[in-house]
Design a protein around this motif. Structure first.
Motif, mmCIF file in Angstrom:
data_model
loop_
_atom_site.group_PDB
_atom_site.id
_atom_site.type_symbol
_atom_site.label_atom_id
_atom_site.label_comp_id
_atom_site.label_asym_id
_atom_site.label_seq_id
_atom_site.Cartn_x
_atom_site.Cartn_y
_atom_site.Cartn_z
ATOM 1 N N THR A 277 0.775 -1.185 -0.122
ATOM 2 C CA THR A 277 0.233 -0.456 0.115
ATOM 3 C C THR A 277 1.443 1.235 -0.295
ATOM 4 O OG1 THR A 277 -1.527 1.296 1.086
ATOM 5 C CG2 THR A 277 -0.167 -0.049 2.519
ATOM 6 N N GLY A 278 -0.090 2.282 -1.000
ATOM 7 C CA GLY A 278 1.040 3.982 -0.221
ATOM 8 C C GLY A 278 0.401 4.500 -1.188
ATOM 9 N N GLN A 279 0.394 5.620 -1.668
ATOM 10 C CA GLN A 279 -0.458 7.053 -2.170
ATOM 11 C C GLN A 279 -0.184 6.615 -3.715
ATOM 12 O OE1 GLN A 279 2.855 10.184 -1.190
ATOM 13 N NE2 GLN A 279 2.661 10.856 -3.637
ATOM 14 N N ALA A 280 -0.762 6.681 -4.518
ATOM 15 C CA ALA A 280 -0.789 7.391 -5.708
ATOM 16 C C ALA A 280 0.303 7.350 -6.919
ATOM 17 C CB ALA A 280 -1.310 7.816 -6.594
ATOM 18 N N GLY A 281 0.993 6.663 -7.621
ATOM 19 C CA GLY A 281 2.123 6.455 -7.983
ATOM 20 C C GLY A 281 3.664 6.412 -6.978
ATOM 21 N N ILE A 372 -1.301 -8.279 -3.235
ATOM 22 C CA ILE A 372 -2.609 -7.156 -3.133
ATOM 23 C C ILE A 372 -1.669 -5.949 -3.287
ATOM 24 C CG2 ILE A 372 -4.499 -6.067 -2.436
ATOM 25 C CD1 ILE A 372 -5.180 -8.983 -1.627
ATOM 26 N N THR A 373 -1.914 -5.211 -4.782
ATOM 27 C CA THR A 373 -1.635 -3.735 -4.514
ATOM 28 C C THR A 373 -3.157 -2.623 -3.941
ATOM 29 O OG1 THR A 373 -1.924 -3.398 -6.595
ATOM 30 C CG2 THR A 373 -0.149 -4.120 -5.680
ATOM 31 N N SER A 374 -2.881 -1.288 -3.216
ATOM 32 C CA SER A 374 -3.932 -1.128 -3.125
ATOM 33 C C SER A 374 -3.721 -0.104 -2.178
ATOM 34 C CB SER A 374 -5.364 -1.442 -2.020
ATOM 35 O OG SER A 374 -6.252 -1.083 -1.359
ATOM 36 N N ARG A 375 -4.988 1.567 -2.917
ATOM 37 C CA ARG A 375 -4.182 2.618 -2.280
ATOM 38 C C ARG A 375 -5.300 3.128 -1.068
ATOM 39 N NH1 ARG A 375 -5.843 4.151 -6.997
ATOM 40 N NH2 ARG A 375 -4.629 4.911 -8.709
ATOM 41 N N ARG A 376 -5.153 2.004 -0.846
ATOM 42 C CA ARG A 376 -5.746 1.920 1.021
ATOM 43 C C ARG A 376 -5.199 0.185 2.180
ATOM 44 N NH1 ARG A 376 -10.354 5.068 1.976
ATOM 45 N NH2 ARG A 376 -10.418 5.965 0.433
ATOM 46 N N PRO A 377 -4.981 0.135 2.566
ATOM 47 C CA PRO A 377 -4.127 -1.009 3.327
ATOM 48 C C PRO A 377 -5.147 -1.751 3.991
ATOM 49 C CG PRO A 377 -4.616 0.688 5.010
ATOM 50 C CD PRO A 377 -4.676 1.569 4.090
ATOM 51 N N LEU A 378 -6.397 -1.858 3.573
ATOM 52 C CA LEU A 378 -6.713 -3.389 3.242
ATOM 53 C C LEU A 378 -7.245 -3.636 5.257
ATOM 54 C CD1 LEU A 378 -6.567 -4.498 0.190
ATOM 55 C CD2 LEU A 378 -8.178 -2.540 0.721
ATOM 56 N N ALA A 517 -5.760 9.768 5.737
ATOM 57 C CA ALA A 517 -4.075 8.756 5.936
ATOM 58 C C ALA A 517 -4.958 7.562 5.072
ATOM 59 C CB ALA A 517 -3.579 9.028 6.947
ATOM 60 N N GLY A 518 -5.734 6.910 5.389
ATOM 61 C CA GLY A 518 -6.259 5.645 4.960
ATOM 62 C C GLY A 518 -6.661 5.584 3.168
ATOM 63 N N ALA A 519 -6.503 7.020 2.704
ATOM 64 C CA ALA A 519 -6.138 6.776 1.666
ATOM 65 C C ALA A 519 -4.879 7.637 1.164
ATOM 66 C CB ALA A 519 -7.561 7.914 0.633
ATOM 67 N N HIS A 520 -3.850 6.978 1.516
ATOM 68 C CA HIS A 520 -2.404 7.851 1.412
ATOM 69 C C HIS A 520 -2.253 9.036 0.889
ATOM 70 C CE1 HIS A 520 -0.173 4.483 2.862
ATOM 71 N NE2 HIS A 520 -1.488 3.277 1.979
ATOM 72 N N LEU A 521 -3.430 9.831 1.493
ATOM 73 C CA LEU A 521 -2.992 11.478 0.540
ATOM 74 C C LEU A 521 -2.353 11.989 1.986
ATOM 75 C CD1 LEU A 521 -6.597 11.911 -1.115
ATOM 76 C CD2 LEU A 521 -5.155 11.935 -1.989
ATOM 77 N N VAL A 522 -3.113 12.108 2.976
ATOM 78 C CA VAL A 522 -1.916 12.629 3.985
ATOM 79 C C VAL A 522 -0.782 11.424 4.202
ATOM 80 C CG1 VAL A 522 -2.977 14.502 4.784
ATOM 81 C CG2 VAL A 522 -3.387 12.323 5.894
ATOM 82 N N GLU A 523 -0.278 11.804 4.824
ATOM 83 C CA GLU A 523 1.110 10.612 5.789
ATOM 84 C C GLU A 523 0.938 11.312 7.583
ATOM 85 O OE1 GLU A 523 2.120 7.919 4.431
ATOM 86 O OE2 GLU A 523 0.882 8.208 3.321
ATOM 87 N N GLU A 524 0.929 9.936 8.163
ATOM 88 C CA GLU A 524 0.880 10.111 9.346
ATOM 89 C C GLU A 524 2.217 9.751 10.269
ATOM 90 O OE1 GLU A 524 -1.449 10.240 13.826
ATOM 91 O OE2 GLU A 524 -1.900 9.042 12.108
ATOM 92 N N PRO A 525 3.294 10.164 9.860
ATOM 93 C CA PRO A 525 4.826 10.422 10.494
ATOM 94 C C PRO A 525 4.771 9.643 12.017
ATOM 95 C CG PRO A 525 5.137 12.120 9.740
ATOM 96 C CD PRO A 525 3.823 12.289 9.792
ATOM 97 N N VAL A 526 4.623 10.251 12.798
ATOM 98 C CA VAL A 526 4.405 10.294 14.180
ATOM 99 C C VAL A 526 2.841 10.649 15.273
ATOM 100 C CG1 VAL A 526 6.365 10.905 14.359
ATOM 101 C CG2 VAL A 526 5.156 12.605 15.050
ATOM 102 N N PRO A 527 2.283 9.395 15.637
ATOM 103 C CA PRO A 527 0.904 10.113 16.304
ATOM 104 C C PRO A 527 0.700 11.502 16.470
ATOM 105 C CG PRO A 527 2.207 8.080 17.364
ATOM 106 C CD PRO A 527 3.437 9.341 16.157
ATOM 107 N N GLY A 528 0.149 11.766 16.230
ATOM 108 C CA GLY A 528 -1.074 12.806 16.173
ATOM 109 C C GLY A 528 -0.596 13.961 14.848
#
Length: 848
Positions: A277-281, A372-378, A517-528
């Motif tokens: 999983t990961g962002q588009a591209g 499986i490849t997906s933009r979401r972690p499933l 974040a689930g759609a990998h349009l933003v990332e959460e590198p550390v909580p919050g």
């Protein structure tokens, strides 16, 4: 230069031209020295090898002539060292050194790719031109043994990964070159059998047996005989197993950790499901296909592949049934589970959107693997492992770019604008390949402009913007889409939930951030704390400009800046400031003129205390421009005051003098006597720095008069501190000490810790210069503790230097060295150039 011995002996100059190495025995001298580069080869040994232990009387003279002629080619790399000669070459200059280095890496990693990188350096038999002449037989044999070992280990690594079909051709070639090596024969038979060619595997055994009998008069060893017996008893491998994998990725770079993780999923006792999983591209499909080809040999019962981007999982199930020999019809999912229960399958499901899409396509046979490849972690798939992909680091991104475009010079800037995103890098590489007249610098310049970057990252129907559009269109709610668009307005590297709440005016924004974040349009590198990739930020900004009016965008930024300024007004701790510093600077650049002035006022003390001079100055340049645009004379004077302080701290005294002189004129025009007193004091400091002591006394005297007129005891104490510095510079240390001690009492009485720190440091320095070393050390210890307590790192560095000087004067070289070294390291970290150079100078003098 470049030297080659893994093939014909060759030497190439820096311009790439092949150099003439002379007759065979002269080349043999060079080859023998290169084969043991960096080691002295005795003259006797050279002669013995060159003439097969039967040298002529002229052997020594001949050898000396060969060395003389070779030096004309290789220069000072060929050295005379008793009792013989040696070749001194860098690792990058000799293919043998590069080969042994790569072989060591391959043996640690046990990956075929590393072995093949090492073997690719060979251009034929070792020292091929000399071997044909019968020269250096022992050296040739040793090098060939190295190549043979690498080939055997490479084949072993390939077989371990199940790449039986892929390695058959190599093994056939290697067996022809080493017909008596039983280990290669064993590997050849194993690969042929597992590739569904059992008859050829047994024929290979018969051929080996005949060669051994003819050449050596012996039978094959026990391992080969046992393997032949196993193959005779073995069940034939089905030759018609389904193979649906798309072709392997041509240009692929990096991802070694992720590939190893996927390989580790192959287990004989269960069905392994791995979601990439990961962002588009970001290269999810490329990784899955590469991994599938690497492990494909472990799945003789079939390799299934489907692209689920159209969402038609039912049609895919029917295709899988037909591929496995069944026909679509009723209860397809039940029949699929039954049909796969006794098979070991590799199933690749590309571009899955939901867990429901893939559940019915999971095989049930133990030992099967599903990629499986997906933009979401499933996360709804129980027992599935997850491989999350991020941007490629610079070296791997450059490697990918070169794999598409060929050798690319100066690629760092181009990689930066592509953000390490494989899709962007592939498009950029393809554009360079299509436009050979373009350099990486030309394309990087085209990508530098934010407004056109996404336009440039397009090639035909393939575009970064299009890939992002799919993820954006799949968002579950308009509210999440709006939050994503507004995040595009941010210029800082990351943001906290509170900042997003202020920007968007959405109280429950954390839930929407989780959706993004689930759609990998933003990332959460550390909580919050969240971040948006640079290219996604540009995409979000485009969408924001299209959907939100200029007034809405301005209001969103105004809310954000208000949030930051209110937080600054609440005297936040260093942890919050460290987390938000880059975001605060970015906000100051985006802010309205009034808010830019407020950011400078709220942050200058922080940058002053930490001696972060560049950011301190940059912030106040913004404030100065803003103040002038508003006609705010007071704000202009304050910005000039801070700019002068940043310049003075950075030893740019002429600039500090100019800024403070302008500020003084403005303060007098405002009739602000308090500010006038501050600026006169500052001018006194810079005059003292420039060794204009008369001007310093004049400015400081005027400042002190104003302070006393205003009944400002603490301000007067600051001025007296600086008067002490001027007295010390003029050689009147008792007068200086009197100033320091008076100001120290004043600062302690009014609880001014910063003033107390300066007074302590100056008092300690005065005692040092007067020879009162014990008292100087006591005061330095107090000053050091206080500097660390208030966080003034530049004063801390100065006190460390002074403490080192006291120790040095007392003859304590060890403590002096420690203090200087600590001062130098601290100065280096905070960018205090004078402190760093002074520490280095004192250390050098101490050691000299």
């Amino acid at each position: 230069m470049e030297f080659r011995v893994l093939g014909p002996v060759e030497c190439y100059g820096d311009d790439g031209a092949r150099l003439n190495l002379g007759p065979p025995k002269q080349r043999a001298v060079l080859a023998l020295l290169l084969a043991q580069a960096g080691r002295v080869i005795p003259v006797d040994r050279l002669i013995s090898v060159l003439w097969d232990d039967a040298p002529p009387k002229t052997a020594l003279k001949n050898l000396q002539v060969y060395v003389y002629q070779l030096r004309k080619v290789v220069g000072s790399r060929l050295l005379s060292r008793a009792p013989g000669y040696l070749m001194s070459v860098d690792a990058a200059e000799l293919d043998l050194i590069r080969f042994t280095g790569l072989l060591e890496v391959a043996r640690r990693e046990r990956t075929p790719q590393r072995y093949r990188e090492a073997l690719a350096l060979w251009r034929g038999p070792a020292l091929a031109d000399l071997a044909a002449s019968g020269l250096l037989r022992g050296v040739v044999a040793r090098l060939e043994e190295l190549r043979l070992a690498a080939r055997v280990e490479c084949a072993e690594a390939e077989l371990d990964l199940g790449r039986h079909v892929e390695v058959v051709a190599d093994l056939s070639e290697w067996v022809r070159e080493h017909p008596l090596n039983e280990r290669l024969r064993e590997q050849q038979m194993t690969a042929l059998h597992r590739a569904g060619r059992p008859a050829e595997a047994l024929a290979a055994y018969r051929e080996c047996r005949g060669v051994l009998a003819d050449e050596l008069g012996v039978e094959p060893g026990e391992r080969l005989r046992r393997l032949q017996a196993e193959l005779l008893r073995a069940k034939p491998v089905a030759a018609q197993a389904v193979r649906q994998l798309p072709p392997d990725v041509v240009a692929f770079a990096g991802r070694s950790r992720e590939l190893a993780l996927i390989r580790s999923q192959v287990r004989p006792d269960r069905v392994a499901v791995c979601v990439v999983t990961g962002q588009a591209g970001i290269g999810k499909s490329a990784l899955a296909v590469r991994a599938a080809h690497e492990i494909a040999g472990s799945f003789p019962d079939g390799r299934l592949y489907a692209d689920l981007s159209d969402g038609a999982a039912d049609r895919v199930l029917g295709r899988f049934l037909r591929a496995l020999g069944d026909r679509p019809g009723d209860e397809e999912a039940v029949r699929y589970r039954s049909l796969t229960a006794g098979r070991r399958l590799l199933v690749v499901l590309d571009n899955a959107a939901t867990a429901d899409q893939v559940r019915r396509l999971l095989p049930t046979g133990p030992g099967s693997v599903v990629l499986i490849t997906s933009r979401r972690p499933l996360t709804a798939l129980p027992g599935a492992s997850c491989v999350r992909l991020g941007a490629l680091p610079l070296d791997e991104a450059t490697q990918l770019l070169s794999g598409v475009a060929g050798p690319v010079g100066a690629a760092a800037e181009l990689v930066r604008w592509c953000g390490g995103v494989p899709l962007a890098l592939r498009i950029a590489g393809a554009r360079l390949a299509r436009r050979p007249q373009w350099t990486a610098e030309v394309l990087a310049a085209r990508l530098a402009g934010e407004t056109r970057r996404l336009d440039e990252l397009r090639l035909g129907d393939v575009a970064v913007r299009s890939a992002f559009s799919v993820s954006y269109s799949e968002l579950g709610s308009p509210a999440a889409a709006r939050v994503f668009r507004l995040l595009g307005l941010l210029d800082g590297p990351d943001f906290a939930v509170a900042a997003a709440r202020a920007l968007t005016d959405v109280p429950d924004v954390e839930e929407l951030l989780a959706e993004l974040a689930g759609a990998h349009l933003v990332e959460e590198p550390v909580p919050g704390r969240f971040a948006v990739h640079d290219l996604l930020r540009l995409f979000a900004r485009e969408r924001c400009r299209a959907a939100e009016s200029p007034a809405e965008r301005a209001l969103a930024l105004e809310r954000l800046h208000k949030h930051y300024l209110e937080a600054l007004a609440d005297n936040p701790g260093d942890l919050w400031l460290a987390e938000e510093r880059d975001n605060l600077l970015a906000a100051a650049h985006q802010a309205s003129p009034a808010d830019a002035i407020a950011f400078a006022a709220g942050l200058s003390w922080y940058f002053r205390r930490r001696s972060e001079l560049a950011d301190w100055a940059e912030l106040n340049v913004l404030a100065l421009e803003a103040a002038r645009s508003l006609g705010d004379v007071r704000a202009e004077a304050l910005a000039l005051k801070e700019l002068g302080a940043a310049c003075e701290r950075g030893f740019r005294f002429t600039e500090a003098l100019a800024h403070w002189t302008q500020a003084l004129e403005l303060a007098r025009s405002l009739h602000d006597r308090q500010l006038e007193a501050v600026l006169l004091n500052n001018l006194g400091i810079v005059h003292w720095r420039r060794r204009d002591l008369a001007a310093a006394l004049s400015s400081l005297g005027a400042s002190l008069a104003l302070r006393e007129e205003l009944s400002d005891a603490r301000g007067a104490a600051y001025v007296r501190t600086n008067l002490g510095l001027v007295h010390a510079a003029s050689g009147d240390l008792p007068a200086a000490l009197g100033c320091y001690e008076e100001t120290l009492r004043t600062f302690r009485a009014c609880g001014d810790r910063s003033g107390e720190l300066h007074a302590l440091a100056n008092t300690a320095d005065a005692h040092r210069r007067l020879g009162s070393l014990d008292r100087a050390l006591e005061l330095a210890a107090e000053a050091l503790a206080l500097a660390r307590s208030v966080g003034d790192r530049q004063i801390e560095a100065g006190v460390l230097l002074d403490r080192g000087s006291v120790h040095e004067l007392a003859g304590r070289a060890g403590p002096a060295r420690e203090s200087y070294a600590e001062a130098g390291e601290l100065s280096r970290r905070i960018g205090f150039r004078w402190g760093e150079s002074e520490a280095a100078r004192k250390l050098a003098a101490l050691d000299g």
